[in-house]
Design a protein around this motif. Sequence first.
Motif, PDB file in Angstrom:
ATOM      1  N   ILE A  55     -48.879 -37.681  79.256  1.00 49.01           N
ATOM      2  CA  ILE A  55     -49.303 -39.076  79.368  1.00 49.01           C
ATOM      3  C   ILE A  55     -49.733 -39.434  80.793  1.00 49.01           C
ATOM      4  N   GLU A  70     -44.674 -37.802  82.770  1.00 43.70           N
ATOM      5  CA  GLU A  70     -44.290 -38.461  81.528  1.00 43.70           C
ATOM      6  C   GLU A  70     -45.049 -37.752  80.423  1.00 43.70           C
ATOM      7  N   VAL A  72     -44.948 -36.256  76.062  1.00 45.57           N
ATOM      8  CA  VAL A  72     -44.383 -36.311  74.711  1.00 45.57           C
ATOM      9  C   VAL A  72     -44.196 -34.861  74.279  1.00 45.57           C
ATOM     10  N   ARG A  86     -40.629 -39.031  73.720  1.00 44.26           N
ATOM     11  CA  ARG A  86     -41.191 -39.289  75.054  1.00 44.26           C
ATOM     12  C   ARG A  86     -40.150 -38.852  76.095  1.00 44.26           C
ATOM     13  N   ASN A  88     -39.366 -38.097  80.448  1.00 47.82           N
ATOM     14  CA  ASN A  88     -39.707 -38.173  81.866  1.00 47.82           C
ATOM     15  C   ASN A  88     -39.074 -36.967  82.537  1.00 47.82           C
ATOM     16  N   CYS A 107     -35.128 -37.603  77.842  1.00 49.15           N
ATOM     17  CA  CYS A 107     -35.925 -37.823  76.641  1.00 49.15           C
ATOM     18  C   CYS A 107     -35.331 -38.997  75.885  1.00 49.15           C
ATOM     19  N   PRO A 114     -42.955 -42.208  69.650  1.00 44.52           N
ATOM     20  CA  PRO A 114     -43.671 -42.574  70.883  1.00 44.52           C
ATOM     21  C   PRO A 114     -45.108 -42.984  70.604  1.00 44.52           C
TER      22      PRO A 114
END
Length: 116
Positions: A55, A70, A72, A86, A88, A107, A114
């Motif tokens: 993302i 970031e 998925v 999703r 990070n 997560c 997401p």
Amino acid sequence: MNAFAIILFFELVAIAGCQLVGTPEDVDVNDKDIQRLAKVTAKTIGKEYELWKLISGTEQVVNGRLYSLELVMQRKIKGSKNIKRRCNVIVYEIKSEGYLEIEEFHCYFANKEPVS
């Protein structure tokens, strides 16, 4: 005195155009090195994970590079539904030494899928 002011002005303009060391900068999520990093990160977290979509991300120059991504990820478990979550991720890489470490990852396992 005017020559000094002109030189100072152009030096300040040149400095403003440079990326400062330690300042996070956005990365191009379509860049092949960033895509590679995201895929390796997903596999490192667990062999059942696969990168589904990158993302956004930032890159910070330190003693190497610190990436904040970031993404998925899709968790594939045999005999169960493939669930997308999703995440990070913060990754530290020293490419010249072949060093890669996942500093942290989170997560979100909420009931909602997401955004794609």
